[in-house]
Motif scaffolding. Sequence first.
Motif: not given
Length: 427
Positions: A312-319
Amino acid sequence: MTALQDHPLRYELANELHARPFPSITTSATAVFVALRPKKDAAGRNRAADLAHLCALLDRYGAAHPAPHATHYSGQIGRHTLKWESHTEFVTYTAFFTGVSDRAFDAADFNIFPDDWLAASGMERVTSALVRVGPSPVVATIKEAVAEWFVPESVAVSYVLDGAAVIAGDFHIDPAGHMRFAVFVNEGTGPQRTGRIVQRLCEIETYKTLSMLGFARVRSLSGPLAKFDAQLSGLMEDMTLSETPAEATLDALLSVSAELEALSATSSFRFGATEAYEALVHERISVLRESRFEGRQTFGEFMMRRYDPAMRTVAATRARLSKMADRAMRAGELLRTRVEVERSAQNSALLESMNKRADLQLRLQQTVEGLSVVAISYYAVNLVTYAAYPFAKALAGVDKGMLSALVTLPVVGLVWMAVRRIRNRFH
């Protein structure tokens, strides 16, 4: 009757679905697994070098080589069965042999892959694992083995495939540098099913590790993203307060936007791969059809608690990176519009100034034209007077002064008409 023509890739594509069969593993067996990845440009690596490295291992055991350009291989090397697969950014080697070592997860089992051969690959180890496969004893014995082999705080144990086996692992690296997994196979579970369980465990570990590379990338981006966020906020404040010239702010904004785009481009593959690997991890766990063993956490629960927050951290950073790039682009468009409006206002003022100068120039030109009519008329009157005076005096006895007075008005009129005609011709 003409035979129906097949697509040239029909058989190749159909056979691809059956090209990577699951291994067949007996109830008592050991699996040794390693995944290797190049240090740089993993997706664009030289696949021929992967095949050559495999052949170097096969040569040590006098085994036959795979076909040229092969992306998978399965064959016998000594007392082991070797399974090799080439993936988008990594290669995997899995060796199986019947029986288990006296000491559970003996590091000597990994000697099937010699150290000098591993070093010659020029790759880095993504992960490696030892999988111990044995018959399922009573529940109490499984609990004792799990307590002895794994870290209690993170161990995951579950029934899989409708009770066909019990799997256990703690996702810790042991002193020899390997992950450990245990499979306790119930009576009646066939070798093919056991092989599927072992392969799924190796795939879960591999895809989990590779997806965590995205998390490592996110950590490295935290500092730059915080810096860019502060810069964008400062530039937006400058835009609002108009304390800095718009063109200077626009240059700084375009610089930040370019850096964000470059950061997004260099991270896009890792983020995309992480998303794909995460989906594979959950898919592989799902097909195991886990059920709880003696109240212990399952592999799915372990991932939900320890792994999913990282994803989720990866997805949030990507966003966040995408939104920051969009934010910078929108701010740049707004500022570019402001600069264009200011330039339009400057151009309008410049055109107005030019119109005023042109009007003044026209008035001056008209004044000069009037003066030029007078000057030309003066010389023309003198010329006419000098030319006509002898005739006027002889014929009519008119003196020079009178003659000048008589010709002045006609000459001025003719000069004025001539100048006007010339001006009209040029306009």
